[in-house]
Write a protein that holds these residues in place. Structure first.
Motif, short mmCIF file in Angstrom:
data_model
loop_
_atom_site.label_atom_id
_atom_site.label_comp_id
_atom_site.label_asym_id
_atom_site.label_seq_id
_atom_site.Cartn_x
_atom_site.Cartn_y
_atom_site.Cartn_z
N TYR A 46 7.33 0.97 -2.62
CA TYR A 46 7.41 -0.49 -2.69
C TYR A 46 8.45 -0.92 -3.73
N GLY A 92 -0.09 -10.55 -9.70
CA GLY A 92 0.19 -9.59 -8.61
C GLY A 92 1.67 -9.29 -8.65
N ASP A 115 -1.10 -7.39 -12.92
CA ASP A 115 -1.34 -6.71 -11.63
C ASP A 115 -2.59 -5.84 -11.79
N VAL A 144 -6.74 -11.01 -10.52
CA VAL A 144 -6.60 -12.46 -10.38
C VAL A 144 -7.94 -13.20 -10.52
N THR A 160 3.68 -13.98 -5.67
CA THR A 160 4.36 -13.78 -4.39
C THR A 160 3.79 -12.55 -3.69
N SER A 162 0.98 -11.61 -2.73
CA SER A 162 -0.21 -10.96 -3.29
C SER A 162 -1.51 -11.57 -2.77
C1 LIG Z 1 2.88 -6.64 -1.87
S1 LIG Z 1 2.76 -6.51 -3.62
C2 LIG Z 1 3.75 -7.89 -4.16
C3 LIG Z 1 4.42 -7.61 -5.46
C4 LIG Z 1 5.39 -8.68 -5.94
N1 LIG Z 1 4.69 -9.89 -6.30
C5 LIG Z 1 6.45 -8.97 -4.92
O1 LIG Z 1 6.58 -10.12 -4.49
O2 LIG Z 1 7.18 -8.04 -4.55
C6 LIG Z 1 1.13 -7.13 -3.97
C7 LIG Z 1 0.72 -6.85 -5.40
O3 LIG Z 1 -0.50 -7.56 -5.67
C8 LIG Z 1 -1.30 -6.70 -6.47
N2 LIG Z 1 -2.71 -7.13 -6.34
C9 LIG Z 1 -3.53 -6.92 -5.30
N3 LIG Z 1 -4.75 -7.45 -5.53
C10 LIG Z 1 -4.69 -8.00 -6.77
C11 LIG Z 1 -5.64 -8.68 -7.57
N4 LIG Z 1 -6.88 -8.89 -7.13
N5 LIG Z 1 -5.26 -9.10 -8.80
C12 LIG Z 1 -3.99 -8.86 -9.24
N6 LIG Z 1 -3.05 -8.21 -8.52
C13 LIG Z 1 -3.38 -7.78 -7.29
C14 LIG Z 1 -1.04 -5.32 -5.90
O4 LIG Z 1 -1.40 -4.29 -6.79
C15 LIG Z 1 0.46 -5.39 -5.66
O5 LIG Z 1 1.20 -4.96 -6.74
#
Ligand SMILES: C[S@@+](CC[C@H](N)C(=O)[O-])C[C@H]1O[C@@H](n2cnc3c(N)ncnc32)[C@H](O)[C@@H]1O
Length: 270
Positions: A46, A92, A115, A144, A160, A162
């Protein structure tokens, strides 16, 4: 009819049908829990795809929107002396590229990325260090639904791609409302599960042929699309939240949701 005209006419009809079909919206059934970015290999993959142009474009778009909100309220413009010490959080944050871009564009802000994946936090710290930004951008593990910050701390929260991971988005909005200062703003970007049909097929194609194997194995990027929300569902989430001022702007395959925490009512004396 002249055979050349007949062929051209048939091709034009076919193209028109494909365009019409591709631009129609599809509403997909929701499936959650596909992705597993705690897996180190998937997290590294990623990190790599996050440098692709479409992700850079998204980050520039989000950072540009922040500029607009700076002039509208909770974030004073860089020249404004009150800007010092303003805190922006990226929830996130993944590999941290949006947080570092915001820090680069707005040197008067302090940025913190949260995150839930320690693997992502580790990667984000390395990325910030490589840009020599570790003193202005910090990354902390945090979910979150219970962010490790006191009430009324943040001037702005962004997130974004997330939201579709969060097990209880209603709880997440309540948490945003807790951690934002009065007048503080929230901006969420995510995919929508009712995209234009051609985007759905583009995601299928990307999953089969384009993304690294480590992401394909965890059903990405289609898994993200299928676990995302429709625009109506997002509107419903905000309608049930503590936010009274909010809007959701739908795009072809994504949406932006913005909200502002209410300022305290002025006291009767003035
Ligand atoms: C698809 S990635 C997006 C990363 C970045 N924001 C971007 O736009 O490229 C989703 C991220 O959300 C995080 N995430 C998932 N559930 C979460 C939660 N409950 N609280 C905080 N972060 C979370 C994941 O670990 C991951 O790093």
């Amino acid at each position: 009819m002249n055979p050349t005209y007949a062929t051209a006419f048939s091709i034009a009809i076919l193209v028109a049908v494909i365009i019409f079909w591709g631009l129609s919206r599809i509403s997909l059934p929701r499936r959650s829990g596909f992705e597993a970015l705690e897996d180190p290999e998937a997290a590294q993959a990623y990190d790599r795809i996050s440098r692709w142009p479409q992700f850079r474009m998204l980050r520039r778009m989000v950072a540009g929107k922040l500029a607009r909100y700076q002039t509208e309220g909770s974030l004073p413009a860089p020249a404004c002396p009150g800007g010092q010490g303003r805190l922006v959080a990226d929830i996130g944050c993944g590999p941290g590229y949006l947080a570092t871009l915001i820090a680069q564009r707005y040197p008067h802000l302090h940025v913190v990325g949260f995150d839930s994946s320690c693997e992502m936090i580790r990667t984000a710290r390395l990325n910030a260090a490589a840009l020599d930004l570790s003193d202005r951008v910090e990354f902390r593990e945090g979910d979150v639904s219970s962010l490790p910050v006191p009430e009324g701390t943040l001037d702005f929260a962004v997130s974004t791609l997330s939201l579709h991971h969060w097990s209880d988005p209603g709880r997440a909005l309540a948490e945003f409302s807790r951690v934002l200062k009065p007048g503080g703003q929230l901006l969420i970007f995510d995919l929508r599960r009712d995209p234009r049909r051609f985007f759905h097929w583009l995601m299928r194609f990307a999953q089969s042929w384009v993304v690294p194997g480590a992401l394909r194995r965890i059903h990405e990027p289609l898994g993200s699309l299928l676990s995302s929300y429709t625009v109506a569902e997002v509107e419903n989430l905000f309608a049930q939240s503590q936010f009274h001022e909010w809007k959701v702007e739908g795009g072809p395959a994504w949406f932006f949701a913005w909200a502002r925490k209410r300022l305290p009512a002025p006291s009767p004396g003035g």
